[in-house]
Each structure stands twice: as structure tokens, then as C-alpha cells.
Write an enzyme that holds these catalytic residues in place. Sequence first.
Site, PDB file in Angstrom:
ATOM      1  N   THR A 159       9.443  -7.275 -13.192  1.00 30.53           N
ATOM      2  CA  THR A 159       8.756  -9.012 -13.474  1.00 30.53           C
ATOM      3  C   THR A 159       8.233  -8.919 -11.839  1.00 30.53           C
ATOM      4  OG1 THR A 159      11.032  -8.850 -13.623  1.00 30.53           O
ATOM      5  CG2 THR A 159       9.514 -11.132 -13.222  1.00 30.53           C
TER       6      THR A 159
ATOM      7  N   GLY B 270      -0.934  -6.784   0.624  1.00 30.39           N
ATOM      8  CA  GLY B 270      -1.575  -8.035   1.371  1.00 30.39           C
ATOM      9  C   GLY B 270      -1.401  -8.565   2.700  1.00 30.39           C
ATOM     10  N   HIS B 271      -0.118  -7.881   3.111  1.00 22.81           N
ATOM     11  CA  HIS B 271      -0.257  -8.626   5.071  1.00 22.81           C
ATOM     12  C   HIS B 271      -1.033  -7.295   5.605  1.00 22.81           C
ATOM     13  CE1 HIS B 271       1.992  -4.436   6.594  1.00 22.81           C
ATOM     14  NE2 HIS B 271       2.424  -3.880   5.294  1.00 22.81           N
TER      15      HIS B 271
ATOM     16  N   CYS C 270       8.082   6.712  19.848  1.00 26.72           N
ATOM     17  CA  CYS C 270       9.377   7.077  20.656  1.00 26.72           C
ATOM     18  C   CYS C 270       9.946   7.633  20.110  1.00 26.72           C
ATOM     19  CB  CYS C 270       9.813   6.060  21.139  1.00 26.72           C
ATOM     20  SG  CYS C 270      10.311   6.561  23.047  1.00 26.72           S
TER      21      CYS C 270
ATOM     22  N   GLN D 185      -6.983  -0.910   5.631  1.00 31.75           N
ATOM     23  CA  GLN D 185      -7.082  -1.464   6.485  1.00 31.75           C
ATOM     24  C   GLN D 185      -8.610  -1.853   6.397  1.00 31.75           C
ATOM     25  OE1 GLN D 185      -5.821  -2.007   9.450  1.00 31.75           O
ATOM     26  NE2 GLN D 185      -3.654  -1.095   9.121  1.00 31.75           N
TER      27      GLN D 185
ATOM     28  N   ALA E  70       0.780  -1.223   0.016  1.00 32.11           N
ATOM     29  CA  ALA E  70       0.213   0.191  -0.228  1.00 32.11           C
ATOM     30  C   ALA E  70       0.913   1.222   0.060  1.00 32.11           C
ATOM     31  CB  ALA E  70      -1.128   0.070   0.817  1.00 32.11           C
TER      32      ALA E  70
HETATM   33  C1  LIG Z   1       0.039  -0.972   6.374  1.00 29.40           C
HETATM   34  C2  LIG Z   1      -0.620   0.564   5.619  1.00 29.40           C
HETATM   35  C3  LIG Z   1      -0.246   1.249   4.737  1.00 29.40           C
HETATM   36  C4  LIG Z   1       1.088   0.360   4.549  1.00 29.40           C
HETATM   37  O1  LIG Z   1       0.921  -0.956   3.452  1.00 29.40           O
HETATM   38  P1  LIG Z   1       2.424  -2.222   3.163  1.00 29.40           P
HETATM   39  O2  LIG Z   1       1.826  -2.732   2.143  1.00 29.40           O
HETATM   40  O3  LIG Z   1       3.288  -2.138   4.814  1.00 29.40           O
HETATM   41  O4  LIG Z   1       3.327  -0.919   2.597  1.00 29.40           O
HETATM   42  C5  LIG Z   1      -1.202   1.522   4.335  1.00 29.40           C
HETATM   43  N1  LIG Z   1      -1.847   2.528   4.404  1.00 29.40           N
HETATM   44  C6  LIG Z   1      -2.764   2.337   5.311  1.00 29.40           C
HETATM   45  C7  LIG Z   1      -3.617   2.914   6.085  1.00 29.40           C
HETATM   46  C8  LIG Z   1      -1.792   0.854   6.085  1.00 29.40           C
HETATM   47  O5  LIG Z   1      -2.680   0.393   7.566  1.00 29.40           O
END
Ligand SMILES: *Cc1c(COP(=O)(O)O)cnc(C)c1O
Length: 386
Positions: free
Chosen positions: A239, A199-200, A325, A178, A69
Site C-alpha cells: 500500500t 526522498g530524504h 569505525c 545525491q 534509494a
Molecule cells: C543515501 C544514499 C542511498 C540510500 O538512500 P536511502 O533512501 O537512505 O535508502 C543510496 N545511494 C546514495 C548515493 C546515497 O547517497
Amino acid sequence: MIYLDYQSTTPVDKRVLEKMLPYFSEKFANVHSNHFFGEEVKDDVENARHEIAVTINAEDKEIIFTSGATESNNIALKGIFNYYKNKKNHIISSTIEHKCVLESLKYLETNCNAEITLINPDKNGIISPDKIEAAIKTNTLMISIMAVNNEIGTIQDLEAIGKIAKKYDVLFHSDAAQAIGKIDIDVKKFGIDLLSISGHKIYGPKGIGALYVSTSPKRIRLVPLFSGGGQERNFRSGTLPVPLCVGIGEAIKIAQSEMQQDNENALNLRNLFLEILCKNLKGVHVNGSLEHRVPQNLNLAFEGIESESLIFALEDIALTSVSACSSEKLESSYVLHAIGVPDELSHASFRISFGRFSTKDEVIYTADKIIKVVNNLRSISPLWNN
Ligand SMILES: *Cc1c(COP(=O)(O)O)cnc(C)c1O
């Protein structure tokens, strides 16, 4: 060890992992090769693209694979700005966006003559569509508003914002990292031109994301961030990482089809958790609207403590303190600041997020331990005199 930090990342679902594994070894081909090996995996990547597209009601060709993202948001903001900057240079966003959006906007403002307006949410964490409308000017190019906030879980009214964007012929981008698997997103119905996915955050692998770029009714153009072989409609050269593409495809399919059950589980756990805490502790505050938020998120403040000390004392439970922090001073969260949480409460705040694999036992154990730790911390705290 108990993991209650699903909004910072999620484990890969076993079903997703199973699906990915062959693509690291036997099915290793480059999808961009025209021979038999390439053709074999090409279909699997296209199926993954299709799963992403159907989830948000887009066409397959409108989905671009990215590294996450963060990259999707960078392409959406910088790529669009660079293409259209000679016509319009004003972008409207909010003060509670993810850092990768805020920093991209700051970059455009500092280096590229962009004009940026950041809208502040109300005390519930909701960004008013009326305020967005009032900020629109003749040179407004784009509105970028996140679907669900990563710290306080609040859900924005994308459909109302999309209507305004359409009315003034302004592009609409949303960071939905999210939101996928938690709320329904229909890019056509909501009038969204660009949408970022990770993805994560949805039980898929890290290092993969997607960007939806609308082709109709308006064909959106942008300047790519990477120069290269012109893959992904020339929006994102490189790729394709086939295992990761297959992984995010399976993850989003599961996230969408099991959304109701995931949400119910999270809501039951959150209600139970809050009930135990509020029964046993005084001075508990919920930051942001409880009503307009995804069931997975809770952001709480306990009067009279520092959240850093709480999180340290919780040892075997992973939560996140929202006060990051920085080198010397304890900086409070910009999101909590934006919704008007006073500094001392902001320093006493933390985020807890429930996920697909969270259980009742974990939640009861966590609530009980928090009660003990908070009482201990308060007994030695000069800030607490009840
Ligand atoms: C985690 C997150 C991102 C970043 O996503 P990545 O795939 O880790 O680069 C961006 N925006 C929001 C709201 C997120 O929670």
C-alpha cells in the site's frame, strides 16, 4: 548546534511538511480503494509521481514508488538480473558506489552466478567511460554507475556512459540519490534505463524513494523483490504511503525549481570556507576533483591529525568522518582508497556538506573552530612536525 552533513540526510523543508500533514489524518484513504475516499487521494499521489517524472524527463508511468534509494538500487540490480540472467549475467559497476549497490552486486555474485566487474575511478574520482567500454563483453547485461558520489561529490559523465550502453545494447542504471536538485538529469537524453532517487536527500521525508524504469524505446522488465497485491506495475507491491509520496513529490519540485539558487548558495559557502582554511592552515588537501563535483560537497584531509579526534573536538558542529569505525580497527574509506588517497591522509579526512539552510555565519564559525582544533591536535601529534 551547526549541521553541515547534508549529504547524509536533509531536514524536511517546511513547505514539504505542510503539504504532507493532511494526508496523515483527514486524507487517510488507501489509494488502491475504488471508492470516493480512495479516488480523492489518488490524484494527489499521481501529481507527485508526475513531479518526479518531469524532473528527469520521464513518463509518469515510468516512476515506481519505493521505500528509498536502497530499495530502488536493490530492485534495479537484483530485479533486472533475475529477469535477464539466462541471457546475460555480467554487470559493470564501480568501486565507489554506495554500499547498497556494492552489497547487492556481491550478493548476486556469491549466490546467483553473476559476473561483476568493478571499475576503479581515476585519482580525481571520475570513472572513465573508456574503461567501461573496454569492460563490455558479449554477456554484459547492465552498467550501474552513480550520478554523484556521496563521499567526494564527484559527478560522472552519464551521457557518455549512456551512449556506450546504447551502442552495445546494454542496460544502464544510475543511482541518483545525491544528484537530484544538484545537477540536471534527463533520462532520455542520457540514455538511462533505470534511475534511483531518495526522498530524504532532497529535503523530503525519510522512508520514500523512487525508481524510474523505462518503458520506451525499450520496455524494461524485472522480477519484483516483494510478492503481493501487484501495485506499482507489479514492480513494487504494498500500500502506497500517501503522505510520503506527496512529500517526495513536493520536495523534488522545489529541489528542481530552486536548484540554481541552492547551488549558488552552497558554492559561495564552500569557496568562503576553503579560503579561510587555506589562508590559515598548512597541509590541507582536497580529496577528489574540486571541478567535477557538486558545490554542496567538500572532502578534506588535514595532515598530522586523525579526523575522529577532530570531529570529537568539534562538539557543536555535525560533520562526518569518512573513516567508518568498524568493531576494532579504524577502517579507512573505500572511496578514498579507490582514488588513491594514502591511508594516513584517509584517516585525516572528513566530509562537510553545505545545504539549503546553511549560512555564512555558520561557515565562518566552523572554519574558525576547525583552525583552532587542528592547531591544537597538531601541537600534540607525533605525525606533525612542521
Ligand atoms: C543515501 C544514499 C542511498 C540510500 O538512500 P536511502 O533512501 O537512505 O535508502 C543510496 N545511494 C546514495 C548515493 C546515497 O547517497
